[in-house]
Write an enzyme that holds these catalytic residues in place. Structure first.
Site, PDB file in Angstrom:
ATOM      1  N   TYR A 167      -2.833   6.880  -8.019  1.00 55.27           N
ATOM      2  CA  TYR A 167      -3.656   6.721  -6.825  1.00 55.27           C
ATOM      3  C   TYR A 167      -5.084   7.139  -7.153  1.00 55.27           C
ATOM      4  CZ  TYR A 167       0.858   6.615  -4.351  1.00 55.27           C
ATOM      5  OH  TYR A 167       2.145   6.328  -3.931  1.00 55.27           O
ATOM      6  N   GLY A 197       0.648   0.130   8.295  1.00 59.25           N
ATOM      7  CA  GLY A 197      -0.227   0.178   9.459  1.00 59.25           C
ATOM      8  C   GLY A 197      -0.032  -0.967  10.436  1.00 59.25           C
ATOM      9  N   SER A 228       5.581   3.833   3.612  1.00 54.50           N
ATOM     10  CA  SER A 228       5.094   2.772   4.514  1.00 54.50           C
ATOM     11  C   SER A 228       6.035   2.560   5.690  1.00 54.50           C
ATOM     12  CB  SER A 228       4.880   1.463   3.747  1.00 54.50           C
ATOM     13  OG  SER A 228       3.847   1.592   2.812  1.00 54.50           O
TER      14      SER A 228
END
Length: 333
Positions: A60, A213, A208
């Site tokens: 990341y 989202g 997730s």
């Protein structure tokens, strides 16, 4: 809705963690510009509210997310269950811009780098981020198990593995958790890996859990995403798929309104209701969304609620694959 304090706990085999963790990826990568002060504020608020489980990975950034967590952890390490991952190397010349590396020698190199960036002497949960098709899983897990023997890692996990790979790995060293994408619009783990986890006593960590989202209802158009947001290249966020998935989200919004909660809370409550051995790690960079997510712990879904949700959002309902083709090749191995 205000979060429950203190937060309930759940168990990932031999680790005790808050029932909801915090995925930190978006604080450094993939979702457009970030703000360091905002990220630190969200991390501080999460700890204040009782979140003990924090998830990062060396890729990341790469590396910058671990460095952010390393700075934040100073003076707080004993209050945090820290998970990181290794195995994905950024490689512009490789398919999808990345290379999978699970070679035993690289296991050692990777943990040394993560510990340095995280500014700690151990990681609580160390995952293989993706399975290396060129390296037997027994060899990778054997090297990870050695890290446990040396006290550098408390427990080991795997991400995006098949049931067969999980069984082979667990025969070499106990696997504490499997992390895979799981939400109303990604129900792949129901096809075998969840059952294998339960057969072996392995915890499950859905990443997730809000469909990147999408299930929040806050994304109404691809134009709502920054130009460098990787979701713009995700098939589920493109063309006709976007509109058809948006229609599904409207069903979630309607049920949430009837339940008196937000769409995010309904979607997270559904994941939480799938079993006490699941610990979702929704990611956010903003305190208001963090607090909203934690409110899911106060949402009780009845059997009738769950049946209605399942009817509105059955397995396979989401349109489009969850990653581009090159990346899909590395999941569920």
């Amino acid at each position: 809705m205000t979060p429950t304090t203190p937060l309930p706990t759940r168990y990932l085999r031999d680790l005790t963690v808050s029932a909801l963790g915090l995925g930190c990826m978006g604080m450094s990568a993939f979702y457009g510009p970030t703000d360091r002060a905002q990220n630190l504020g969200t991390l501080n608020r999460a700890l204040e509210l009782g979140v003990t489980f924090y998830d990062t990975a060396d890729m990341y950034g790469p590396h910058t997310n671990e460095e952010l967590l390393g700075d934040w952890l100073q003076g707080k390490r004993d209050r945090v269950v820290l998970a990181t991952k290794f195995g994905i190397q950024i490689a512009p010349d490789a398919p999808g811009g990345r290379r999978i590396n699970g070679r035993p020698g690289y296991v050692r190199q990777a943990i040394e780098g993560s510990l340095r960036r995280l500014r700690t002497d151990h990681v609580d949960l160390y995952y293989l981020h993706r399975v290396d098709p060129e390296t037997p899983i027994e060899d990778t897990v054997g090297a990870m198990g050695q890290l446990v023997q040396e006290g550098l890692v408390r427990a080991i996990g795997l991400s995006e593995v098949s049931p067969d790979t999980l069984r082979r790995a667990n025969a070499v060293h106990p696997i504490t958790a499997v992390q895979s994408e799981y939400s109303l619009w990604t129900r792949d783990p129901e096809q075998g890996v969840l059952a294998a986890c339960r057969e072996l006593g392995v915890g499950f960590v859905p990443y997730s859990p809000l469909g990147r989202g999408f299930l929040t209802g806050e994304i109404r158009s691809p134009d709502d995403l920054a130009d460098d947001d990787f979701r713009k290249h995700n098939p589920r966020f493109q063309g006709e798929n976007f509109q058809r998935n948006l229609d599904l989200v409207r069903e979630v919004q309607a049920m949430a309104a009837q339940k008196g909660c937000t769409p995010s809370q309904l979607a997270l409550a559904w994941v939480l209701a799938q079993g006490e051995d699941l610990v979702p790690i929704p990611g956010t960079r903003r305190v208001k969304y963090l607090e909203d997510n934690l409110g899911a712990l106060d949402v009780h879904l009845t059997p009738d609620d769950l049946a209605r949700i399942d009817a509105a959002f059955p397995p396979g309902a989401a349109q489009g694959t969850r990653y581009p083709e090159a990346t899909m090749n590395s999941v569920n191995r």
